[in-house]
Design a protein around this motif. Structure first.
Motif, PDB file in Angstrom:
ATOM      1  N   ARG A 278       0.796  -1.201   0.000  1.00  0.00           N
ATOM      2  CA  ARG A 278       0.000   0.000   0.000  1.00  0.00           C
ATOM      3  C   ARG A 278       0.834   1.259   0.000  1.00  0.00           C
ATOM      4  O   ARG A 278       0.365   2.314  -0.443  1.00  0.00           O
ATOM      5  CB  ARG A 278      -0.881   0.059   1.263  1.00  0.00           C
ATOM      6  CG  ARG A 278      -2.026  -0.899   1.294  1.00  0.00           C
ATOM      7  CD  ARG A 278      -2.937  -0.615   2.468  1.00  0.00           C
ATOM      8  NE  ARG A 278      -3.889  -1.686   2.656  1.00  0.00           N
ATOM      9  CZ  ARG A 278      -4.887  -1.647   3.484  1.00  0.00           C
ATOM     10  NH1 ARG A 278      -5.059  -0.562   4.230  1.00  0.00           N
ATOM     11  NH2 ARG A 278      -5.695  -2.674   3.599  1.00  0.00           N
TER      12      ARG A 278
ATOM     13  N   THR B 220      -8.316  -1.589  -4.888  1.00  0.00           N
ATOM     14  CA  THR B 220      -7.335  -0.934  -5.750  1.00  0.00           C
ATOM     15  C   THR B 220      -7.524  -1.354  -7.198  1.00  0.00           C
ATOM     16  O   THR B 220      -7.736  -2.535  -7.497  1.00  0.00           O
ATOM     17  CB  THR B 220      -5.903  -1.299  -5.310  1.00  0.00           C
ATOM     18  OG1 THR B 220      -5.754  -1.035  -3.914  1.00  0.00           O
ATOM     19  CG2 THR B 220      -4.875  -0.490  -6.089  1.00  0.00           C
TER      20      THR B 220
ATOM     21  N   TYR C 109      -3.965   5.007 -11.402  1.00  0.00           N
ATOM     22  CA  TYR C 109      -4.176   4.364 -10.109  1.00  0.00           C
ATOM     23  C   TYR C 109      -5.498   4.856  -9.522  1.00  0.00           C
ATOM     24  O   TYR C 109      -5.802   6.054  -9.590  1.00  0.00           O
ATOM     25  CB  TYR C 109      -3.054   4.714  -9.134  1.00  0.00           C
ATOM     26  CG  TYR C 109      -1.649   4.406  -9.600  1.00  0.00           C
ATOM     27  CD1 TYR C 109      -1.036   3.196  -9.298  1.00  0.00           C
ATOM     28  CD2 TYR C 109      -0.913   5.346 -10.325  1.00  0.00           C
ATOM     29  CE1 TYR C 109       0.265   2.922  -9.694  1.00  0.00           C
ATOM     30  CE2 TYR C 109       0.391   5.087 -10.734  1.00  0.00           C
ATOM     31  CZ  TYR C 109       0.974   3.873 -10.416  1.00  0.00           C
ATOM     32  OH  TYR C 109       2.260   3.606 -10.808  1.00  0.00           O
TER      33      TYR C 109
ATOM     34  N   ALA D 150      -8.137   3.996  -5.953  1.00  0.00           N
ATOM     35  CA  ALA D 150      -8.351   3.209  -4.739  1.00  0.00           C
ATOM     36  C   ALA D 150      -9.403   3.871  -3.857  1.00  0.00           C
ATOM     37  O   ALA D 150      -9.541   5.097  -3.836  1.00  0.00           O
ATOM     38  CB  ALA D 150      -7.050   3.050  -3.951  1.00  0.00           C
TER      39      ALA D 150
ATOM     40  N   VAL E 209      -1.955   5.652   1.766  1.00  0.00           N
ATOM     41  CA  VAL E 209      -1.858   5.046   0.440  1.00  0.00           C
ATOM     42  C   VAL E 209      -0.832   5.836  -0.364  1.00  0.00           C
ATOM     43  O   VAL E 209      -0.888   7.060  -0.421  1.00  0.00           O
ATOM     44  CB  VAL E 209      -3.215   5.053  -0.301  1.00  0.00           C
ATOM     45  CG1 VAL E 209      -3.073   4.351  -1.652  1.00  0.00           C
ATOM     46  CG2 VAL E 209      -4.305   4.395   0.517  1.00  0.00           C
TER      47      VAL E 209
ATOM     48  N   LEU F 210       0.838   4.652  -3.990  1.00  0.00           N
ATOM     49  CA  LEU F 210       1.067   3.636  -5.006  1.00  0.00           C
ATOM     50  C   LEU F 210       2.071   4.125  -6.051  1.00  0.00           C
ATOM     51  O   LEU F 210       2.102   5.307  -6.390  1.00  0.00           O
ATOM     52  CB  LEU F 210      -0.248   3.269  -5.699  1.00  0.00           C
ATOM     53  CG  LEU F 210      -1.400   2.845  -4.785  1.00  0.00           C
ATOM     54  CD1 LEU F 210      -2.645   2.522  -5.606  1.00  0.00           C
ATOM     55  CD2 LEU F 210      -1.009   1.654  -3.909  1.00  0.00           C
TER      56      LEU F 210
END
Length: 399
Positions: free
Chosen positions: A115, A187, A203, A205, A213, A215
């Motif tokens: 994460r 995700t 991305y 989520a 978070v 990423l």
């Protein structure tokens, strides 16, 4: 504070030229059709199948993504003479990514990271009055999501073709408490290979509890071709006037330090190796470059694509340009590669045989009040975009 925002689905327009091919090759490539092909890549010990998706854009660029770790296992692009090479480090088989040698060094070749990309000090952070304990898998610290981060998870996938290009959408649900993180995190990451010679990484989520978070994507590039040797001659430009210095365990001190007058000033294109051996405490701590750079943007551009980096390989003429909605980018010069891993071409990956440019929020942000927040709350949506654009140039000295 940088907030998570909706990112418009627009192709990158940064005034860059597309791949320069000779006429015969260009004519041949225009007859090709963009496509996606799914194949078996291997099987995990529990019997689950790992699939590979081969994306082709019809211009001589093709990319392979596997469902294990969302790993980009290959990315083939033409050079200035039209010769096509794989420019990312990695392996031909699933076993390469699961071998004992790989697990011990764990370079995260080509993987999706979550994460939390980068480090969290002492594997600990406090959120809403509760202290959360994470795995300490990098000395005393937490790195790239822990012992079994997103890079070691099996993602669900489906391919697509649309007006932008061809691609694959990957989905993974991280359950509440996985690797010590609070909240269930749903995700979605999409790779799109476009007709404009771009790889767009989106991305997305959501969560049911507040959670950090961050990423990112961890491909190692060698624009002369993977296995071809050192990347220290690659010319790098970073659109950053500051970086976040670290302590001797690579945790940020909290300072935003001006790059001017330091070996960290890449505002003008400079060979990666030009100053990497200078006497500098930060270079000693990282054994080279392993630092987060603060991207130049104004308040109006928060959440919008900005140019982050440009890299040119003088011998091949390949150019990689990166834009992102993220506030930072981690430049890693492959300092800890040591030749123990044998790559796709049968060549050992020696020190500095690849570089990574990981678009991100800053390291250790959950413990750094002065850094942009990485906390995603219920009802919010994490959305981020990074674009890699490939081209060529014949002038080795051009910046």
């Amino acid at each position: 504070m940088i907030r998570f925002q909706t990112i418009p689905r627009l192709a990158l327009g940064m005034g860059m030229t597309c791949l320069a091919l000779n006429a015969a090759q260009a004519g041949e490539m225009t007859t090709q059709t963009p496509s996606v092909e799914k194949q078996r890549f291997g099987q995990l010990p529990d019997g689950r199948k790992v699939e590979a998706y081969h994306l082709r854009n019809g211009h001589g660029i093709d990319m392979t993504v596997i469902t294990y770790g969302g790993i980009i296992t290959s990315l083939r692009t033409p050079d200035a003479q039209g010769n096509v090479d794989d420019i990312v480090l990695g392996f031909d088989s699933l076993e390469g990514y699961r071998s004992d040698a790989y697990r011990q060094s764990n370079p995260y070749f080509g993987a999706l990271i979550g994460r939390y990309g980068n480090r969290i000090a002492e594997g600990r952070f406090m959120l809403d009055g509760t202290t959360y304990e994470l795995a300490t898998n990098d000395g005393p610290h937490h790195l790239h999501g822990g012992d079994k981060g997103f890079d070691k998870r099996l993602w669900q996938a489906h391919s697509f073709e649309n007006d932008t290009g061809v691609g694959v959408e990957l989905r993974y649900t991280s359950e509440d408490g996985e690797e010590g993180y609070p909240g269930r995190l749903d995700t979605r990451v999409t790779y799109t290979l476009t007709a404009d010679d771009e790889v767009i990484i989106d991305y997305h989520a959501t969560t049911d509890k507040a959670t950090p978070v961050n990423l990112t994507q961890h491909s190692y590039f060698n624009l002369a071709g993977e296995g071809s040797g050192s990347i220290v001659d690659h010319r790098l430009m970073l659109n950053a006037d500051a970086f976040t210095p670290v302590d001797d365990t690579l945790i940020p001190t909290g300072e935003l330090r001006d790059v001017a007058g330091t070996p960290f000033d890449f505002r003008d294109a400079t060979p990666i190796g030009a100053r990497i051996g200078e006497e500098n405490t930060q270079l000693v701590y990282g054994q080279g470059y392993d630092h987060n750079f603060v991207l130049v943007r104004d308040d109006a551009s928060a959440g919008e694509l900005v140019t982050a980096a440009r890299v040119v390989a003088p011998q091949s003429g390949r150019v990689l340009e990166i834009a992102t909605t993220e506030p930072g980018i981690q430049f890693y010069s492959g300092n800890f590669l040591d030749g123990t891993l044998i790559g796709k071409g049968g060549d050992a990956y020696e020190k500095r045989s690849g570089f990574a440019l990981e678009t991100q929020h800053f390291p250790d942000s959950p413990n750094q009040a002065g850094f942009p927040s990485t906390i995603l709350a219920p009802g919010e949506t994490y959305e981020s975009r990074t674009v890699w654009r490939f081209s060529t140039q014949r002038d080795d000295n051009a910046s």
